[in-house]
Design a protein around this motif. Structure first.
Motif, short mmCIF file in Angstrom:
data_model
loop_
_atom_site.label_atom_id
_atom_site.label_comp_id
_atom_site.label_asym_id
_atom_site.label_seq_id
_atom_site.Cartn_x
_atom_site.Cartn_y
_atom_site.Cartn_z
N ALA A 20 36.27 19.74 24.95
CA ALA A 20 36.62 19.52 23.53
C ALA A 20 35.46 19.85 22.58
N PRO A 21 34.20 19.48 22.89
CA PRO A 21 33.10 19.84 21.98
C PRO A 21 32.92 21.35 21.86
N VAL A 22 33.13 22.09 22.96
CA VAL A 22 33.02 23.55 22.93
C VAL A 22 34.13 24.15 22.09
N ALA A 23 35.34 23.62 22.24
CA ALA A 23 36.47 24.10 21.45
C ALA A 23 36.21 23.89 19.95
N ALA A 24 35.71 22.72 19.61
CA ALA A 24 35.45 22.41 18.20
C ALA A 24 34.39 23.35 17.61
N GLU A 25 33.33 23.59 18.37
CA GLU A 25 32.27 24.47 17.90
C GLU A 25 32.75 25.91 17.82
N GLY A 26 33.56 26.32 18.77
CA GLY A 26 34.12 27.67 18.74
C GLY A 26 35.00 27.89 17.52
N GLN A 27 35.81 26.90 17.19
CA GLN A 27 36.67 26.99 16.00
C GLN A 27 35.83 27.04 14.72
N ALA A 28 34.69 26.36 14.74
CA ALA A 28 33.82 26.37 13.56
C ALA A 28 33.14 27.73 13.36
N ARG A 29 32.87 28.42 14.46
CA ARG A 29 32.11 29.68 14.38
C ARG A 29 32.99 30.93 14.27
N LEU A 30 34.23 30.83 14.77
CA LEU A 30 35.09 32.02 14.86
C LEU A 30 36.29 31.85 13.93
N ARG A 31 36.37 32.67 12.90
CA ARG A 31 37.38 32.51 11.86
C ARG A 31 38.77 32.97 12.31
N PRO A 32 39.81 32.35 11.78
CA PRO A 32 41.18 32.80 12.11
C PRO A 32 41.44 34.24 11.70
N ASP A 33 40.76 34.74 10.66
CA ASP A 33 41.07 36.10 10.19
C ASP A 33 40.52 37.19 11.11
N LEU A 34 39.84 36.80 12.19
CA LEU A 34 39.47 37.78 13.21
C LEU A 34 40.70 38.26 13.97
N PHE A 35 41.75 37.43 13.98
CA PHE A 35 42.94 37.68 14.79
C PHE A 35 44.00 38.42 14.00
N GLY A 36 44.64 39.40 14.63
CA GLY A 36 45.72 40.14 14.00
C GLY A 36 46.93 40.22 14.91
N GLN A 37 47.94 40.99 14.49
CA GLN A 37 49.13 41.17 15.31
C GLN A 37 48.77 41.97 16.58
N PRO A 38 49.26 41.55 17.73
CA PRO A 38 49.04 42.36 18.93
C PRO A 38 49.82 43.67 18.85
N GLU A 39 49.33 44.67 19.55
CA GLU A 39 50.00 45.97 19.60
C GLU A 39 50.96 46.05 20.78
N CYS A 40 50.77 45.18 21.78
CA CYS A 40 51.73 45.08 22.88
C CYS A 40 51.82 43.61 23.27
N PRO A 41 52.89 43.20 23.97
CA PRO A 41 53.07 41.78 24.29
C PRO A 41 51.90 41.19 25.09
N LEU A 42 51.52 39.98 24.72
CA LEU A 42 50.45 39.25 25.40
C LEU A 42 51.05 38.02 26.07
N ILE A 43 50.66 37.76 27.31
CA ILE A 43 51.16 36.59 28.05
C ILE A 43 50.00 35.63 28.26
N ASP A 44 50.13 34.42 27.71
CA ASP A 44 49.00 33.48 27.75
C ASP A 44 49.02 32.58 28.98
#
Length: 344
Positions: free
Chosen positions: A218-242
């Motif tokens: 959880a501390p790593v997730a919180a720090e990652g969210q603080a450092r990496l902005r949502p606007d880095l992410f865009g629409q995928p060009e092909c289907p992604l399976i999580d």
């Protein structure tokens, strides 16, 4: 004739001594891309990816570190994904654990450089905090026969240990016929004491691995969210399976939700790689399953996942091997004897 393929990206533990020099051996024409990664590393005062790959000496203590292994694996896997033969149509992309971050870039939801930023940031955070550890333990026999009772008993033991004073232990990755477990030292040691040694090497600790995909992160997730902005992410060009088997479709992806899953649930909850592969098989029915390099160890987990799903009537290891011999459908780009099947 076009061959359809599901592309599968590997996670940590796949860049080892035999892989040293992978970028220089296979991707000299991609050096401009790798130098753009070096520039990002330089901003953080970190050693260049090209220098790490180009050195003559490999040491486990250095190259298994999250801030070293992660960027090397990302660079190798993404370059492999971009080197596929022209007759191959990628119909979906997935990955194991850290391989999800690579899948995001290979599938177009992150640019090559932003994907590197995600991988390098999270790998560095994991290494800096190094909370807990991981071990691997199989629940299938040597011929990959599935024993549901055995798996249930192992998970019950995990839950029991997790309830003991001072012990943290949870399923980290459902990995074909293997369980990757993660927890603190008392939790891991309790499991090692409670289960017999099998195949002369399990339970096996994973060097420099934190308790990935558990609440301990959880501390790593919180720090990652603080450092990496949502606007880095865009629409995928092909289907992604999580790591839940969920499909993120081009043109229909909520990019805020994708950011939230990637830096939230994916970091702190169990990753079901088996289900991701089985979803890929059932929903996209590809001609090929292509595992990018570096390394080739993930191929076994892919094959086991397909056998566990009785994919095309393959009920055990022998059936998989027979089909693979006559009609190779699982290609590991990290294997010299298979690489040309994907690159042409």
């Amino acid at each position: 004739m076009t061959r359809t393929a599901v592309l599968i990206c590997p996670g940590r533990g796949t860049y080892n001594k035999p892989e040293l020099g992978y970028l220089h051996r296979h991707h000299r024409q991609q050096m401009d891309l790798f130098r753009s990664f070096d520039a990002i590393r330089a901003e953080m005062g970190q050693e260049a990816v090209t220098a790490l790959d180009g050195t003559s000496r490999y040491t486990m203590s250095k190259y298994s570190r999250g801030d070293v292994a992660s960027p090397l694996i990302y660079a190798a896997a993404l370059a492999d994904a971009q080197a596929l033969a022209e007759d191959i149509e990628v119909v979906a992309v997935t990955g194991n654990s850290m391989g999800w971050y690579i899948a995001l870039a290979a599938g177009g939801a992150l640019s090559s450089q932003n994907g590197f930023r995600v991988v390098n940031t999270m790998g560095t955070l994991m290494q800096e905090q190094l909370i807990g550890g991981q071990l691997v333990y199989p629940f299938v026999d040597d011929n990959w026969n599935y024993d549901a009772t055995r798996k249930a008993d192992l998970l019950a033991d995990v839950a029991h240990i997790n309830g003991m004073d001072g012990c943290d232990l949870a399923l980290s990755i459902d990995l074909g016929g293997m369980l990757v477990l993660a927890g603190n030292e008392p939790g891991l040691a309790a499991f090692e004491a409670s289960q017999p040694v099998v195949q002369d090497r399990f339970p096996m600790r994973l060097a420099n691995h934190a308790a990935f995909h558990t609440a301990l992160q959880a501390p790593v997730a919180a720090e990652g969210q603080a450092r990496l902005r949502p606007d880095l992410f865009g629409q995928p060009e092909c289907p992604l399976i999580d790591g839940r088997g969920k499909i993120w479709w081009p043109g229909a992806t909520d990019t805020q939700a994708l950011w939230d899953y990637t830096l939230g649930h994916q970091v702190t909850e169990a990753y079901d790689f088996t289900r991701a592969v089985q979803t890929a098989a059932r929903e996209f029915a590809p001609d090929l399953f292509i595992v990018t390099g570096p390394g080739a160890t993930l191929g076994g987990a892919v094959a086991q996942s397909l056998v566990l799903a009785d994919w095309k009537g393959m009920e055990d290891k022998a059936a998989f091997q027979a089909r693979q011999e006559t009609e190779p459908f699982l290609i590991a780009m990290g294997r010299e004897d298979q690489r040309a099947l994907a690159t042409g």
